[in-house]
Motif scaffolding. Structure first.
Motif, PDB file in Angstrom:
ATOM      1  N   GLN A 197       0.854  -1.197   0.000  1.00 58.73           N
ATOM      2  CA  GLN A 197       0.000   0.000   0.000  1.00 58.73           C
ATOM      3  C   GLN A 197       0.880   1.233   0.000  1.00 58.73           C
ATOM      4  O   GLN A 197       1.858   1.304   0.746  1.00 58.73           O
ATOM      5  CB  GLN A 197      -0.911   0.023   1.229  1.00 58.73           C
ATOM      6  CG  GLN A 197      -1.763   1.281   1.352  1.00 58.73           C
ATOM      7  CD  GLN A 197      -2.671   1.234   2.563  1.00 58.73           C
ATOM      8  OE1 GLN A 197      -3.665   0.519   2.602  1.00 58.73           O
ATOM      9  NE2 GLN A 197      -2.308   1.987   3.580  1.00 58.73           N
ATOM     10  N   PHE A 198       0.512   2.217  -0.835  1.00 56.63           N
ATOM     11  CA  PHE A 198       1.297   3.443  -0.911  1.00 56.63           C
ATOM     12  C   PHE A 198       0.382   4.662  -0.814  1.00 56.63           C
ATOM     13  O   PHE A 198      -0.586   4.795  -1.560  1.00 56.63           O
ATOM     14  CB  PHE A 198       2.078   3.513  -2.229  1.00 56.63           C
ATOM     15  CG  PHE A 198       2.966   4.723  -2.355  1.00 56.63           C
ATOM     16  CD1 PHE A 198       4.267   4.695  -1.876  1.00 56.63           C
ATOM     17  CD2 PHE A 198       2.496   5.898  -2.938  1.00 56.63           C
ATOM     18  CE1 PHE A 198       5.088   5.809  -1.981  1.00 56.63           C
ATOM     19  CE2 PHE A 198       3.310   7.015  -3.040  1.00 56.63           C
ATOM     20  CZ  PHE A 198       4.602   6.970  -2.557  1.00 56.63           C
ATOM     21  N   GLY A 199       0.690   5.535   0.133  1.00 54.50           N
ATOM     22  CA  GLY A 199       0.086   6.867   0.158  1.00 54.50           C
ATOM     23  C   GLY A 199      -1.371   6.968   0.575  1.00 54.50           C
ATOM     24  O   GLY A 199      -2.049   7.918   0.176  1.00 54.50           O
ATOM     25  N   ALA A 200      -1.865   6.060   1.394  1.00 53.25           N
ATOM     26  CA  ALA A 200      -3.264   6.150   1.832  1.00 53.25           C
ATOM     27  C   ALA A 200      -3.449   7.285   2.843  1.00 53.25           C
ATOM     28  O   ALA A 200      -2.617   7.472   3.729  1.00 53.25           O
ATOM     29  CB  ALA A 200      -3.712   4.831   2.455  1.00 53.25           C
ATOM     30  N   VAL A 201      -4.526   8.036   2.698  1.00 50.74           N
ATOM     31  CA  VAL A 201      -4.855   9.110   3.653  1.00 50.74           C
ATOM     32  C   VAL A 201      -6.350   9.054   3.991  1.00 50.74           C
ATOM     33  O   VAL A 201      -7.097   9.995   3.736  1.00 50.74           O
ATOM     34  CB  VAL A 201      -4.471  10.512   3.110  1.00 50.74           C
ATOM     35  CG1 VAL A 201      -2.981  10.733   3.166  1.00 50.74           C
ATOM     36  CG2 VAL A 201      -4.991  10.709   1.679  1.00 50.74           C
ATOM     37  N   PRO A 202      -6.799   7.956   4.587  1.00 51.55           N
ATOM     38  CA  PRO A 202      -8.233   7.811   4.876  1.00 51.55           C
ATOM     39  C   PRO A 202      -8.778   8.894   5.794  1.00 51.55           C
ATOM     40  O   PRO A 202      -9.961   9.237   5.727  1.00 51.55           O
ATOM     41  CB  PRO A 202      -8.308   6.430   5.537  1.00 51.55           C
ATOM     42  CG  PRO A 202      -6.932   6.197   6.100  1.00 51.55           C
ATOM     43  CD  PRO A 202      -6.015   6.827   5.100  1.00 51.55           C
ATOM     44  N   HIS A 203      -7.904   9.450   6.626  1.00 53.14           N
ATOM     45  CA  HIS A 203      -8.321  10.483   7.577  1.00 53.14           C
ATOM     46  C   HIS A 203      -8.458  11.857   6.940  1.00 53.14           C
ATOM     47  O   HIS A 203      -8.973  12.788   7.578  1.00 53.14           O
ATOM     48  CB  HIS A 203      -7.307  10.557   8.728  1.00 53.14           C
ATOM     49  CG  HIS A 203      -5.900  10.830   8.275  1.00 53.14           C
ATOM     50  ND1 HIS A 203      -5.235  10.052   7.349  1.00 53.14           N
ATOM     51  CD2 HIS A 203      -5.012  11.812   8.625  1.00 53.14           C
ATOM     52  CE1 HIS A 203      -4.022  10.522   7.158  1.00 53.14           C
ATOM     53  NE2 HIS A 203      -3.863  11.593   7.910  1.00 53.14           N
ATOM     54  N   LEU A 204      -8.027  11.998   5.688  1.00 57.50           N
ATOM     55  CA  LEU A 204      -8.053  13.298   5.020  1.00 57.50           C
ATOM     56  C   LEU A 204      -8.949  13.304   3.784  1.00 57.50           C
ATOM     57  O   LEU A 204      -8.913  14.243   2.990  1.00 57.50           O
ATOM     58  CB  LEU A 204      -6.633  13.722   4.608  1.00 57.50           C
ATOM     59  CG  LEU A 204      -5.598  13.833   5.732  1.00 57.50           C
ATOM     60  CD1 LEU A 204      -4.249  14.225   5.164  1.00 57.50           C
ATOM     61  CD2 LEU A 204      -6.044  14.835   6.793  1.00 57.50           C
ATOM     62  N   GLU A 205      -9.769  12.283   3.630  1.00 58.40           N
ATOM     63  CA  GLU A 205     -10.578  12.161   2.426  1.00 58.40           C
ATOM     64  C   GLU A 205     -11.960  12.787   2.553  1.00 58.40           C
ATOM     65  O   GLU A 205     -12.707  12.830   1.581  1.00 58.40           O
ATOM     66  CB  GLU A 205     -10.678  10.688   2.017  1.00 58.40           C
ATOM     67  CG  GLU A 205      -9.327  10.135   1.535  1.00 58.40           C
ATOM     68  CD  GLU A 205      -9.376   8.670   1.177  1.00 58.40           C
ATOM     69  OE1 GLU A 205     -10.358   7.992   1.556  1.00 58.40           O
ATOM     70  OE2 GLU A 205      -8.431   8.196   0.517  1.00 58.40           O
ATOM     71  N   ARG A 206     -12.297  13.270   3.719  1.00 58.05           N
ATOM     72  CA  ARG A 206     -13.557  13.989   3.879  1.00 58.05           C
ATOM     73  C   ARG A 206     -13.473  15.342   3.183  1.00 58.05           C
ATOM     74  O   ARG A 206     -12.400  15.960   3.157  1.00 58.05           O
ATOM     75  CB  ARG A 206     -13.856  14.198   5.364  1.00 58.05           C
ATOM     76  CG  ARG A 206     -14.231  12.943   6.111  1.00 58.05           C
ATOM     77  CD  ARG A 206     -14.347  13.143   7.606  1.00 58.05           C
ATOM     78  NE  ARG A 206     -14.743  14.482   8.028  1.00 58.05           N
ATOM     79  CZ  ARG A 206     -15.050  14.807   9.277  1.00 58.05           C
ATOM     80  NH1 ARG A 206     -15.007  13.870  10.221  1.00 58.05           N
ATOM     81  NH2 ARG A 206     -15.385  16.041   9.587  1.00 58.05           N
ATOM     82  N   PRO A 207     -14.583  15.829   2.601  1.00 57.70           N
ATOM     83  CA  PRO A 207     -14.545  17.115   1.899  1.00 57.70           C
ATOM     84  C   PRO A 207     -14.019  18.266   2.740  1.00 57.70           C
ATOM     85  O   PRO A 207     -13.336  19.155   2.221  1.00 57.70           O
ATOM     86  CB  PRO A 207     -16.013  17.332   1.506  1.00 57.70           C
ATOM     87  CG  PRO A 207     -16.578  15.958   1.402  1.00 57.70           C
ATOM     88  CD  PRO A 207     -15.892  15.167   2.478  1.00 57.70           C
ATOM     89  N   ASP A 208     -14.300  18.245   4.044  1.00 54.36           N
ATOM     90  CA  ASP A 208     -13.859  19.353   4.892  1.00 54.36           C
ATOM     91  C   ASP A 208     -12.405  19.226   5.328  1.00 54.36           C
ATOM     92  O   ASP A 208     -11.898  20.083   6.062  1.00 54.36           O
ATOM     93  CB  ASP A 208     -14.769  19.475   6.119  1.00 54.36           C
ATOM     94  CG  ASP A 208     -14.756  18.228   6.996  1.00 54.36           C
ATOM     95  OD1 ASP A 208     -14.444  17.130   6.473  1.00 54.36           O
ATOM     96  OD2 ASP A 208     -15.044  18.344   8.198  1.00 54.36           O
ATOM     97  N   ARG A 209     -11.705  18.170   4.870  1.00 56.65           N
ATOM     98  CA  ARG A 209     -10.303  17.993   5.234  1.00 56.65           C
ATOM     99  C   ARG A 209      -9.376  17.971   4.018  1.00 56.65           C
ATOM    100  O   ARG A 209      -8.165  17.762   4.172  1.00 56.65           O
ATOM    101  CB  ARG A 209     -10.115  16.705   6.046  1.00 56.65           C
ATOM    102  CG  ARG A 209     -10.801  16.735   7.412  1.00 56.65           C
ATOM    103  CD  ARG A 209     -10.540  15.457   8.184  1.00 56.65           C
ATOM    104  NE  ARG A 209     -11.261  15.457   9.459  1.00 56.65           N
ATOM    105  CZ  ARG A 209     -11.295  14.440  10.301  1.00 56.65           C
ATOM    106  NH1 ARG A 209     -10.623  13.312  10.002  1.00 56.65           N
ATOM    107  NH2 ARG A 209     -11.979  14.508  11.439  1.00 56.65           N
ATOM    108  N   VAL A 210      -9.913  18.176   2.845  1.00 59.02           N
ATOM    109  CA  VAL A 210      -9.074  18.150   1.641  1.00 59.02           C
ATOM    110  C   VAL A 210      -7.948  19.181   1.733  1.00 59.02           C
ATOM    111  O   VAL A 210      -6.824  18.934   1.268  1.00 59.02           O
ATOM    112  CB  VAL A 210      -9.942  18.411   0.388  1.00 59.02           C
ATOM    113  CG1 VAL A 210      -9.065  18.609  -0.835  1.00 59.02           C
ATOM    114  CG2 VAL A 210     -10.901  17.258   0.157  1.00 59.02           C
ATOM    115  N   TYR A 211      -8.217  20.307   2.379  1.00 67.01           N
ATOM    116  CA  TYR A 211      -7.201  21.354   2.534  1.00 67.01           C
ATOM    117  C   TYR A 211      -5.970  20.859   3.298  1.00 67.01           C
ATOM    118  O   TYR A 211      -4.868  21.414   3.181  1.00 67.01           O
ATOM    119  CB  TYR A 211      -7.780  22.561   3.259  1.00 67.01           C
ATOM    120  CG  TYR A 211      -7.929  22.359   4.750  1.00 67.01           C
ATOM    121  CD1 TYR A 211      -6.925  22.772   5.643  1.00 67.01           C
ATOM    122  CD2 TYR A 211      -9.050  21.724   5.286  1.00 67.01           C
ATOM    123  CE1 TYR A 211      -7.047  22.558   6.998  1.00 67.01           C
ATOM    124  CE2 TYR A 211      -9.183  21.532   6.644  1.00 67.01           C
ATOM    125  CZ  TYR A 211      -8.182  21.946   7.507  1.00 67.01           C
ATOM    126  OH  TYR A 211      -8.322  21.738   8.857  1.00 67.01           O
TER     127      TYR A 211
END
Length: 216
Positions: A197-211
């Protein structure tokens, strides 16, 4: 077979021109670590967390708050990018970058000269770097169970390149795409390293966390 989960530290002090100024998390970096910790705690528990000895790595490990023993292995420390950049400037007149666009052009130059062994003789060589980070992985794998390792871009990109058999050009592309607090999984099968697995960001995939999807 042993699975190891590697995490890049949270956002540090972007725009810094030396290691001391760069090496601590920004407010956003602390938030990224907190969010990732919440996500990881909802999954299968880990047995331990190991971080490099750099401040940004330790702060990220602590911010995850996984409730397991945290130890430090300096072999997970980042490559000396500022030292390599200074050596490249002295030997080739290449300026140290001061913005993200310049950095993207600078990385391939630094890594290429480093790989060819043409940096200052006082700096860690590329082969020495590869040897120490592989040693850290073997040590973690030998402990069994489920382990999180908190480290940095150069370590993750290099291990990924080793696992996939990539050349330096392709490794450079990986180096530039390792997001802050991204999750990477490797399997150790004997002496062989496999990237799963490379580069997963499940905690940042919500629309309000894209920034908060950053690379600094």
């Amino acid at each position: 077979m042993v699975e190891l989960t590697l995490i890049r530290h949270g956002q540090a002090q972007t725009g810094a021109q030396d290691e001391a100024s760069y090496d601590s998390l920004s407010d956003l970096g602390h938030q990224q670590a907190q969010w990732l910790g919440e996500t990881l705690r909802d999954g299968v528990p880990f047995d331990r967390i190991i971080s490099g000895g750099m401040k940004r790595q330790i702060q990220t490990a602590e911010g995850l708050a996984l409730g397991v023993h945290h130890s430090i292995d300096p072999r997970l420390n980042e490559l000396d990018y500022f030292g390599l950049a200074a050596s490249l400037k002295a030997s080739h007149g290449v300026d140290i970058p001061n913005d993200i666009q310049s950095f993207a052009q600078h990385v391939p130059q630094v890594l290429d000269v480093w790989r060819q062994g043409r940096m200052n003789g006082d700096l860690e060589t590329y082969d020495e770097f590869c040897s120490r980070i592989m040693g850290a992985l073997h040590n973690a794998a030998g402990q069994g169970g489920r382990t999180v390792l908190v480290t940095s871009t150069g370590v993750i990109a290099t291990l990924s390149a080793i696992a996939l058999g990539l050349d330096m050009v392709k490794k450079t592309k990986l180096f530039l795409r390792v997001m802050n607090t991204s999750v990477h999984k490797f399997e150790m099968v004997g002496d062989e390293l496999h990237l799963t697995q490379f580069g997963a960001v499940p905690h940042l995939e919500r629309p309000d966390r894209v920034y908060a999807q950053t690379y600094g």
